[in-house]
Design a protein around this motif. Structure first.
Motif, PDB file in Angstrom:
ATOM      1  N   SER A 160      35.098  41.741  41.318  1.00 42.83           N
ATOM      2  CA  SER A 160      35.600  41.334  42.622  1.00 42.83           C
ATOM      3  C   SER A 160      35.015  40.023  43.136  1.00 42.83           C
ATOM      4  CB  SER A 160      35.300  42.444  43.636  1.00 42.83           C
ATOM      5  OG  SER A 160      35.502  42.008  44.957  1.00 42.83           O
ATOM      6  N   THR A 172      38.747  42.695  40.945  1.00 51.84           N
ATOM      7  CA  THR A 172      38.307  44.061  40.651  1.00 51.84           C
ATOM      8  C   THR A 172      39.044  44.636  39.449  1.00 51.84           C
ATOM      9  OG1 THR A 172      37.755  44.493  42.974  1.00 51.84           O
ATOM     10  CG2 THR A 172      38.124  46.407  41.563  1.00 51.84           C
ATOM     11  N   GLY A 173      40.373  44.600  39.497  1.00 48.71           N
ATOM     12  CA  GLY A 173      41.159  45.159  38.417  1.00 48.71           C
ATOM     13  C   GLY A 173      41.008  44.402  37.115  1.00 48.71           C
ATOM     14  N   GLY A 206      39.729  46.171  33.773  1.00 51.96           N
ATOM     15  CA  GLY A 206      40.647  46.248  32.653  1.00 51.96           C
ATOM     16  C   GLY A 206      40.258  45.400  31.458  1.00 51.96           C
ATOM     17  N   GLU A 264      41.960  53.438  35.134  1.00 51.50           N
ATOM     18  CA  GLU A 264      40.795  52.681  34.688  1.00 51.50           C
ATOM     19  C   GLU A 264      39.702  53.615  34.175  1.00 51.50           C
ATOM     20  OE1 GLU A 264      41.563  48.977  37.801  1.00 51.50           O
ATOM     21  OE2 GLU A 264      40.346  50.696  38.396  1.00 51.50           O
ATOM     22  N   THR A 298      45.332  41.218  40.662  1.00 52.12           N
ATOM     23  CA  THR A 298      44.207  41.839  39.955  1.00 52.12           C
ATOM     24  C   THR A 298      43.047  42.161  40.889  1.00 52.12           C
ATOM     25  OG1 THR A 298      43.382  39.625  39.421  1.00 52.12           O
ATOM     26  CG2 THR A 298      44.742  40.725  37.757  1.00 52.12           C
ATOM     27  N   GLY A 331      40.892  43.802  44.044  1.00 54.69           N
ATOM     28  CA  GLY A 331      40.761  44.990  44.864  1.00 54.69           C
ATOM     29  C   GLY A 331      41.141  44.724  46.306  1.00 54.69           C
ATOM     30  N   ASP A 371      44.783  45.296  46.539  1.00 54.91           N
ATOM     31  CA  ASP A 371      45.063  46.727  46.546  1.00 54.91           C
ATOM     32  C   ASP A 371      44.749  47.350  47.903  1.00 54.91           C
ATOM     33  OD1 ASP A 371      45.839  46.680  43.860  1.00 54.91           O
ATOM     34  OD2 ASP A 371      43.784  47.031  43.164  1.00 54.91           O
TER      35      ASP A 371
END
Length: 324
Positions: A49, A79-80, A84, A105, A177, A179, A182
């Motif tokens: 992040s 984050t993602g 990933g 995840e 991607t 957080g 999201d």
């Protein structure tokens, strides 16, 4: 107008350039590397992040002053993207995260033999910002934000309030991607709407500052830390969740008044990496420092001593399991 970007850490650090002198190795090239990034010897690898990055950066600097032989590599990947591409692939030891790890995840980590351990490290007041010359707007309701940021939603300021300028929005926000993306999606758009794709999407939060500063019609969002270091260049918008306008701040995030954009921030540690003394030492240090002004100085709410003690108990239990 939609663009995704992965940030190089060495660019635009501003007042945090002291990290170089503190012997923290900053790596912006994780995405182009191959091989295993799990800790070896005196190396600790961290991605994830951009929101949590300033906290980890400040704590890493303090750690390196006391432990100059340990090399800390930090990268902003979202984050993602961190989960990933790096953490769940066994290529990093720690992932900064502005949201909880997703079930998919966790499954990916499990497939790679990585056990993620979650540690809360701060609270953020996710901040909506506009150009200082946008004198028509100081507060927005959650419903208005929903209309601005949903796909096929409002296109012009006058669509939100007919007395506002008949000018198209220029939107800046987090990459998919992230957080932050999201969390904003969940808090503002909910399950019934999708985030617009017609915006400048980036992991470079300072690019959002520059974009909003450069256009009177711009609006963006990111972690409070990036607003707190630029209060004279951009304007924070108060949020009305139904009980009046509340400004984003450390205080309103701490009291819970700033809703629905107050959120916990985390680091995730690979349990398997705790076999390495460098990782153990850094995470212990991180937990201790997460209650201090190192966190509030970058614009977030530190965790409580109770949270710290819970983190340390969880950490020591995991260390015992992997080293016995």
């Amino acid at each position: 107008m939609s663009r995704d970007s992965t940030a190089s850490l060495s660019a635009g650090l501003g007042r945090r350039d002291f990290l170089a002198a503190a012997s923290v190795a900053l790596s912006g090239g994780l995405a182009g590397c191959t091989g295993v990034f799990a800790a070896e010897g005196n190396q600790v690898n961290i991605a994830g992040s951009s929101t949590v990055f300033p906290v980890t950066e400040a704590i890493a600097s303090a750690f390196s002053e006391k432990n100059p032989t340990i090399n800390l590599s930090l990268s902003k990947t979202g984050t993602g993207g961190g989960f990933g591409n790096f953490f769940c692939a066994g290529r990093t030891d720690i992932n900064n995260a502005s949201r909880s790890i997703a079930d998919a995840e966790i499954d990916q980590c499990d497939d790679s033999g990585v056990t993620p351990l979650e540690f809360p490290v701060a609270t953020d007041a996710l901040t909506v910002v506009v150009n200082p010359d946008a004198d028509w707007v100081d507060c927005l309701t959650v419903e208005q934000l929903h209309e601005i940021w949903r796909a096929d939603g409002a296109e012009r300021w006058s669509d939100i309030n007919e007395s506002w300028p008949d000018q198209e929005f220029e939107l800046y926000g987090a990459a998919t991607t992230s957080g932050t993306f999201d969390y904003f999606n969940e808090a503002i758009l909910g399950e019934e709407a999708n985030h617009t794709g017609d915006y400048y999407a980036t992991e470079r939060d300072r690019s959002i500052v520059q974009g909003v500063r450069g256009s009177q019609n711009a609006i963006g969002y990111f972690g409070f830390a990036y607003y707190s270091e630029n209060p004279d260049r951009i304007k924070a918008v108060s949020i009305d969740n139904g009980n009046g306008c509340v400004e984003p701040s450390i205080e309103t995030a701490k009291t819970g008044e700033y809703k629905p954009l107050s959120r916990p921030l985390f680091i995730y540690v690979a349990k398997e990496s705790l076999t390495q003394p460098a990782v153990r030492d850094f995470v212990r240090f991180y937990m201790d420092q997460a209650t201090t002004d190192l966190v509030s100085d970058v614009g977030y709410v530190p965790i409580t001593e109770t949270q710290r003690d819970e983190n340390l108990e969880k950490l020591e239990s995991a260390i015992e399991e992997v080293t016995e």
